[in-house]
Motif scaffolding. Structure first.
Motif, short mmCIF file in Angstrom:
data_model
loop_
_atom_site.label_atom_id
_atom_site.label_comp_id
_atom_site.label_asym_id
_atom_site.label_seq_id
_atom_site.Cartn_x
_atom_site.Cartn_y
_atom_site.Cartn_z
N ARG A 1 18.43 -15.24 -3.35
CA ARG A 1 18.53 -15.17 -4.81
C ARG A 1 17.27 -15.72 -5.47
O ARG A 1 16.71 -16.71 -5.00
N TYR A 2 16.87 -15.06 -6.54
CA TYR A 2 15.73 -15.52 -7.32
C TYR A 2 16.10 -15.37 -8.79
O TYR A 2 16.37 -14.26 -9.25
N ARG A 3 16.15 -16.50 -9.48
CA ARG A 3 16.64 -16.48 -10.87
C ARG A 3 15.68 -15.75 -11.80
O ARG A 3 16.10 -15.01 -12.69
N TYR A 4 14.40 -16.00 -11.66
CA TYR A 4 13.43 -15.37 -12.55
C TYR A 4 12.58 -14.40 -11.76
O TYR A 4 11.39 -14.62 -11.52
N ALA A 5 13.21 -13.30 -11.35
CA ALA A 5 12.54 -12.33 -10.49
C ALA A 5 11.55 -11.47 -11.25
O ALA A 5 10.53 -11.04 -10.71
N GLN A 6 11.84 -11.20 -12.53
CA GLN A 6 11.00 -10.27 -13.28
C GLN A 6 11.22 -10.45 -14.77
O GLN A 6 12.36 -10.51 -15.23
N PRO A 7 10.14 -10.56 -15.55
CA PRO A 7 10.30 -10.62 -17.00
C PRO A 7 10.75 -9.27 -17.56
O PRO A 7 10.48 -8.22 -16.98
N ILE A 8 11.44 -9.32 -18.66
CA ILE A 8 11.84 -8.11 -19.37
C ILE A 8 10.80 -7.85 -20.45
O ILE A 8 10.67 -8.63 -21.40
N CYS A 9 10.06 -6.77 -20.31
CA CYS A 9 8.97 -6.48 -21.23
C CYS A 9 9.42 -5.46 -22.27
O CYS A 9 9.57 -4.28 -21.97
N ASP A 10 9.68 -5.94 -23.48
CA ASP A 10 10.07 -5.06 -24.57
C ASP A 10 8.82 -4.54 -25.27
O ASP A 10 7.70 -4.96 -24.97
N PRO A 11 8.97 -3.60 -26.21
CA PRO A 11 7.79 -3.05 -26.88
C PRO A 11 6.93 -4.14 -27.52
O PRO A 11 7.44 -5.07 -28.13
N GLY A 12 5.62 -4.02 -27.38
CA GLY A 12 4.70 -5.00 -27.92
C GLY A 12 4.78 -6.35 -27.25
O GLY A 12 4.47 -7.38 -27.85
N SER B 1 4.14 -12.08 -16.36
CA SER B 1 4.19 -11.42 -17.66
C SER B 1 2.81 -11.03 -18.15
O SER B 1 2.65 -10.06 -18.90
N TYR B 2 1.81 -11.81 -17.77
CA TYR B 2 0.51 -11.74 -18.43
C TYR B 2 -0.37 -10.59 -17.97
O TYR B 2 -1.44 -10.38 -18.54
N TYR B 3 0.03 -9.85 -16.94
CA TYR B 3 -0.74 -8.65 -16.66
C TYR B 3 0.01 -7.39 -17.10
O TYR B 3 -0.24 -6.31 -16.62
N TYR B 4 0.94 -7.56 -18.03
CA TYR B 4 1.54 -6.43 -18.73
C TYR B 4 0.42 -5.49 -19.21
O TYR B 4 -0.62 -5.96 -19.66
N PRO B 5 0.57 -4.16 -19.11
CA PRO B 5 1.80 -3.45 -18.77
C PRO B 5 2.01 -3.23 -17.27
O PRO B 5 2.96 -2.55 -16.90
N GLU B 6 1.12 -3.77 -16.43
CA GLU B 6 1.32 -3.60 -15.00
C GLU B 6 2.58 -4.33 -14.55
O GLU B 6 2.93 -5.39 -15.06
N ASP B 7 3.27 -3.73 -13.58
CA ASP B 7 4.47 -4.34 -13.02
C ASP B 7 4.05 -5.47 -12.09
O ASP B 7 2.92 -5.51 -11.60
N ARG B 8 4.98 -6.40 -11.83
CA ARG B 8 4.67 -7.50 -10.92
C ARG B 8 4.24 -6.96 -9.56
O ARG B 8 4.80 -6.00 -9.05
#
Length: 428
Positions: free
Chosen positions: A371-382, A403-410
């Motif tokens: 289990r990983y609680r923070y597996a992926q940020p949810i990137c909403d518009p902007g 989060s900081y290399y948005y829009p690239e996925d992890r």
């Protein structure tokens, strides 16, 4: 001038920060709460098999990853494999992932196939993501592929990955996923993905050795309690009840942890970190005596399966036994995340036997859940506009996560690239 810098987190980004700092002549000290390095790339002992808790793969476009392999002199450990995709739909396994498979796909009209294929083709060749930054993803996809193709090929992927967040995602973020996989092809009909001999552990060991060789330090089982800030300047960190001075601090832990680590930051920044939503994951890894399918990727659209798909890892990296990863994504607040592991293990047995009826109970050697609680940020518009800059308004303090290399996925390559850039910026 040589600087002593605390790096919080020993995932790929934190290790990349420390790697760059050490090679530039500084003294990084990495603090990791876990008993091992790697974060989501960390390995575990699966009854004699050392393997990642969560699956990873590499694409031919992963430039930052391939560059660091060269610098670590382990590029000869890289292997490339032609892989296949499949789609489990209406109780049958169908080929997927190339124009011929799309044309032959059962359950979709010719017009829907054409619209879907055109969208995928143009997304793969698109480079400018800015026009998609403020666009909502499901609406963008529906406008291109239509309701029919969205319902068959996309809706369950969104529903079982993002749940209540599925209708407020950035189109730029989803586009980057389509493009990365599309560009992993070396021809229109063939996909090529990569793995390291020994898995991600090969990279992690090499990074650790290089960091320590150049004067850096990695401390495991060492959670940081607080980053000490005085008069708008970082002074050091508190760990294990004691203060330790540092010239600078660079945090790479998931943003939701940052407010408790840096409570003295301006309230507006703390609130922006608290407002970041994340998806959790319960990932079941299965060791089998025989393969489930011939595919590496298998998307699923089945009313009896609450998963968007599965990854048959040994169809990429050959091992003595067949390994399958089955991820269950959900918000960490969802009641399902609190269910016991056995619930997920039983589901996976049932799902795999449905996909391949030849599988018997004796074919299941072992199953584990991580289990990983923070597996992926949810990137909403902007999304990126809502985050504080990585360089915080405190002298000597930086904070960022995937989060900081948005829009690239992890991804490992993206984490390495961003981490190295942040290290250079912090010491410029």
């Amino acid at each position: 001038m040589k600087q002593r810098i605390a790096v919080l987190g020993a995932g790929p980004m934190g290790l990349a920060v420390a790697f760059q700092l050490a090679r530039d002549g500084h003294q990084p000290v990495v603090f990791e709460a876990d008993d091992r390095i790697g974060g989501m790339t960390a390995s575990f002992d699966f009854s004699g098999l050392t393997i990642e808790r969560y699956y990873h793969f590499h694409c031919i476009s992963d430039e930052a990853f391939l560059k660091v392999l060269d610098e670590l002199a382990i590029a000869d450990k890289m292997r490339w494999t032609e892989t296949k995709m499949g789609y489990w739909y209406q109780g049958q396994l169908q080929p997927w992932g190339n124009p011929m498979a799309l044309l032959k796909f059962q359950g979709l009209s010719l017009a829907a196939k054409f619209r879907y294929g055109l969208h995928a083709f143009l997304s793969t060749r698109r480079n400018d993501w800015q026009p998609l930054d403020q666009v909502e993803a499901t609406g963008w996809i529906k406008r291109w592929v239509g309701e029919e193709a969205y319902e068959v090929l996309w809706r369950r992927l969104f529903d079982y990955k993002f749940y209540d967040f599925s209708t407020n995602l950035s189109a730029a973020w989803i586009w980057s996923r389509i493009r990365r996989i599309g560009r992993s092809r070396y021809s229109l009909f063939r996909e090529k993905l990569g793995y390291l001999e020994g898995g991600s552990e090969t990279l992690l060991r090499a990074l650790r050795a290089d960091i320590e060789k150049h004067g850096g330090e990695i401390r495991l089982n060492s959670p940081v309690g607080k980053v000490v800030i005085e008069e708008a300047k970082v002074r050091g960190i508190e760990t294990d009840g004691r203060f330790e001075a540092f010239d600078k601090v660079i945090s790479t832990v998931p943003l939701p942890y940052v407010p408790s680590l840096m409570p003295d930051l301006p309230s507006s920044i703390l609130q922006s970190y608290r407002s970041v939503n994340n998806i959790a994951v319960v990932c079941v890894i299965v060791k089998l005596r025989q393969a489930v399918t011939e595919n590496f990727w298998l998307n699923t659209n089945d009313p009896d399966m609450d998963i968007p798909g599965l990854v048959e890892y040994t169809n990429l990296r050959p091992l003595d036994r067949h390994i399958v990863y089955v991820p269950f994504y959900m918000p960490g607040e969802h009641p399902k995340f609190a269910e016991p592991d056995q619930i997920f293990l039983d589901k996976v047995r049932r799902y795999l036997k449905k996909i391949n009826p030849r599988l018997s109970d004796e074919d299941f050697i072992e199953l584990r859940a991580s289990r990983y609680r923070y597996a992926q940020p949810i990137c909403d518009p902007g999304y990126l506009d809502k985050l504080p800059p990585a360089a915080l308004p405190v002298e000597g303090l930086w904070a960022a996560d995937t989060s900081y290399y948005y829009p690239e996925d992890r991804g490992i390559s993206e984490s390495i690239d961003f981490g190295r850039k942040m290290a250079r910026e912090a010491t410029a």
